[in-house]
Design a protein around this motif. Structure first.
Motif, short mmCIF file in Angstrom:
data_model
loop_
_atom_site.label_atom_id
_atom_site.label_comp_id
_atom_site.label_asym_id
_atom_site.label_seq_id
_atom_site.Cartn_x
_atom_site.Cartn_y
_atom_site.Cartn_z
N UNK A 1 0.84 -1.19 0.00
CA UNK A 1 0.00 0.00 0.00
C UNK A 1 0.88 1.25 0.00
N UNK A 2 0.56 2.21 -0.83
CA UNK A 2 1.39 3.39 -1.03
C UNK A 2 1.12 4.41 0.08
N UNK A 3 2.13 4.65 0.91
CA UNK A 3 1.99 5.62 2.00
C UNK A 3 1.87 7.03 1.44
N UNK A 4 2.42 7.27 0.24
CA UNK A 4 2.39 8.61 -0.36
C UNK A 4 0.96 9.10 -0.58
N UNK A 5 0.06 8.19 -0.93
CA UNK A 5 -1.35 8.57 -1.12
C UNK A 5 -1.95 9.05 0.20
N UNK A 6 -1.57 8.39 1.27
CA UNK A 6 -2.03 8.78 2.60
C UNK A 6 -1.53 10.18 2.95
N UNK A 7 -0.26 10.44 2.66
CA UNK A 7 0.32 11.76 2.96
C UNK A 7 -0.35 12.85 2.13
N UNK A 8 -0.64 12.56 0.87
CA UNK A 8 -1.34 13.52 0.02
C UNK A 8 -2.73 13.82 0.56
N UNK A 9 -3.38 12.79 1.09
CA UNK A 9 -4.71 12.97 1.70
C UNK A 9 -4.61 13.91 2.91
N UNK A 10 -3.59 13.71 3.74
CA UNK A 10 -3.42 14.56 4.92
C UNK A 10 -3.20 16.02 4.52
N UNK A 11 -2.42 16.23 3.48
CA UNK A 11 -2.14 17.59 3.03
C UNK A 11 -3.38 18.23 2.40
N UNK A 12 -4.09 17.45 1.59
CA UNK A 12 -5.21 17.99 0.84
C UNK A 12 -6.47 18.15 1.68
N UNK A 13 -6.83 17.09 2.40
CA UNK A 13 -8.10 17.07 3.13
C UNK A 13 -7.98 17.65 4.54
N UNK A 14 -6.90 17.36 5.22
CA UNK A 14 -6.77 17.78 6.62
C UNK A 14 -5.87 19.00 6.79
N UNK A 15 -5.30 19.47 5.67
CA UNK A 15 -4.44 20.65 5.69
C UNK A 15 -3.31 20.52 6.71
N UNK A 16 -2.78 19.30 6.84
CA UNK A 16 -1.71 19.05 7.82
C UNK A 16 -0.41 19.69 7.35
N UNK A 17 0.39 20.13 8.31
CA UNK A 17 1.67 20.76 7.99
C UNK A 17 2.68 19.72 7.51
N UNK A 18 3.78 20.19 6.93
CA UNK A 18 4.83 19.28 6.46
C UNK A 18 5.41 18.46 7.62
N UNK A 19 5.60 19.12 8.78
CA UNK A 19 6.15 18.40 9.93
C UNK A 19 5.21 17.30 10.40
N UNK A 20 3.91 17.59 10.41
CA UNK A 20 2.92 16.59 10.81
C UNK A 20 2.92 15.42 9.83
N UNK A 21 2.96 15.74 8.55
CA UNK A 21 2.97 14.68 7.52
C UNK A 21 4.21 13.81 7.63
N UNK A 22 5.34 14.43 7.90
CA UNK A 22 6.58 13.67 8.07
C UNK A 22 6.48 12.71 9.25
N UNK A 23 5.84 13.18 10.33
CA UNK A 23 5.68 12.33 11.52
C UNK A 23 4.77 11.14 11.20
N UNK A 24 3.67 11.39 10.49
CA UNK A 24 2.78 10.30 10.10
C UNK A 24 3.51 9.28 9.22
N UNK A 25 4.30 9.80 8.28
CA UNK A 25 5.02 8.91 7.37
C UNK A 25 5.98 8.00 8.15
N UNK A 26 6.74 8.61 9.07
CA UNK A 26 7.69 7.83 9.88
C UNK A 26 6.97 6.77 10.72
N UNK A 27 5.84 7.15 11.30
CA UNK A 27 5.11 6.22 12.16
C UNK A 27 4.56 5.03 11.38
N UNK A 28 3.97 5.30 10.23
CA UNK A 28 3.40 4.21 9.42
C UNK A 28 4.51 3.31 8.89
N UNK A 29 5.60 3.92 8.45
CA UNK A 29 6.71 3.12 7.92
C UNK A 29 7.36 2.28 9.01
N UNK A 30 7.39 2.81 10.24
CA UNK A 30 7.94 2.05 11.36
C UNK A 30 7.07 0.82 11.63
#
Length: 296
Positions: free
Chosen positions: A1-30
């Motif tokens: 499953x592509x984590x990038x799609x999830x990050x794009x969703x966070x940016x587009x729908x939830x207006x999450x900051x870059x730092x927040x998106x980076x944290x989500x990416x690290x957590x899911x990948x971990x």
């Protein structure tokens, strides 16, 4: 499953900051690496037991309860996204309870301590600037990152507010009191033009607060200024940019501000982050009760 799609969703729908998106990416990948270590590469096959085992491993790694909670929240949000897309039928993190965290007692300045701090700068070019920075920081409760990113056009002295870009991509208007407006007006008229040197001090896109080279402050530069006045006002060791933000919020609550308005002023995405300030009011009410009730 592509984590990038999830990050794009966070940016587009939830207006999450870059730092927040980076944290989500690290957590899911971990979590993904953990699942791979258990012989499962497809996260769609994760179960409640897998998530529980992952949290146990985090604990064994010495991770704090706050970190474990954040990672669990990230996983839960990721699977909600997959459910929305129809890629999974259930969320394996949904029924997992978060570790309970004991809240630390809020550290904030009294009104008298804030007055000492704000009166510490002198009337020099630098002092006029520093008083304006401190007044605006306390008057608005904005983050240090937000104050150093303010542009000249973001300050509306006539109406008494600043426009803050915010941490999540959503601009918000934050009012300023009379004292902050007066200090900021004095700085712009009598100090900023000197500090700007050969630069155009009327450029609306220029930084509002500038250092001796006429450029915007760094976080470290702002911290040095704050530390200097903390020592000068007898508050050494206690002054941080965040403690002024906390003091702003606590004083607002103590004087009757409602939680929703405070959330808007602070730019909190989740009202849960604002509710921590209610503990001060609860403690205050308990103190009043203990001192005044005849059978307390």
């Amino acid at each position: 499953m592509d984590v990038n799609q999830f990050i794009e969703y966070l940016k587009r729908e939830r207006k999450s900051s870059d730092n927040t998106c980076d944290a989500y990416r690290r957590d899911v990948q971990d979590f993904q690496r953990f699942m791979e270590s258990r012989g499962t590469e497809d996260l769609a096959g994760a179960s409640n037991a897998d998530v529980a085992a992952y949290l146990l491993e985090l604990k064994n790694r010495g991770k704090s309860k706050a970190t474990v909670n954040r990672k669990l929240s990230s996983i839960r949000t990721y699977y909600k996204f997959l459910q929305k897309k129809g890629e999974v039928s259930r969320n394996p993190a949904e029924d997992i309870k978060s570790p309970r965290i004991e809240r630390k007692q809020l550290d904030y300045l009294t009104v008298e301590e804030v007055e000492r701090l704000l009166s510490a700068p002198d009337d020099s070019v630098k002092g006029v600037r520093d008083r304006a920075m401190l007044e605006v920081l306390y008057a608005t409760g904005i983050r240090v990152t937000e104050i150093i990113e303010l542009k000249l056009k973001d300050a509306n002295l006539r109406m008494g507010f600043i426009t803050c870009s915010g941490a999540h991509g959503r601009a918000r208007i934050v009012p300023m009191g009379t004292m902050a407006r007066k200090a900021l007006d004095n700085y712009i008229l009598h100090s900023r033009n000197i500090l700007m040197k050969d630069r155009d001090d009327n450029d609306p896109e220029g930084p509002l607060f500038v250092n001796y080279t006429g450029e915007a402050f760094s976080r470290q530069g702002f911290w040095k200024v704050l530390k200097q006045y903390g020592e000068k006002s007898g508050l050494a060791g206690r002054i941080t940019p965040h403690i002024l933000r906390t003091s702003f919020a606590v004083h607002m609550v103590q004087n009757g501000a409602d939680l929703k308005s405070l959330q808007e002023l602070l730019g909190h995405e989740d009202i849960m982050a604002t509710q921590v300030y209610l503990s001060v009011t609860k403690n205050r009410i308990k103190d009043v009760y203990d001192k005044t009730h005849p059978r307390a």
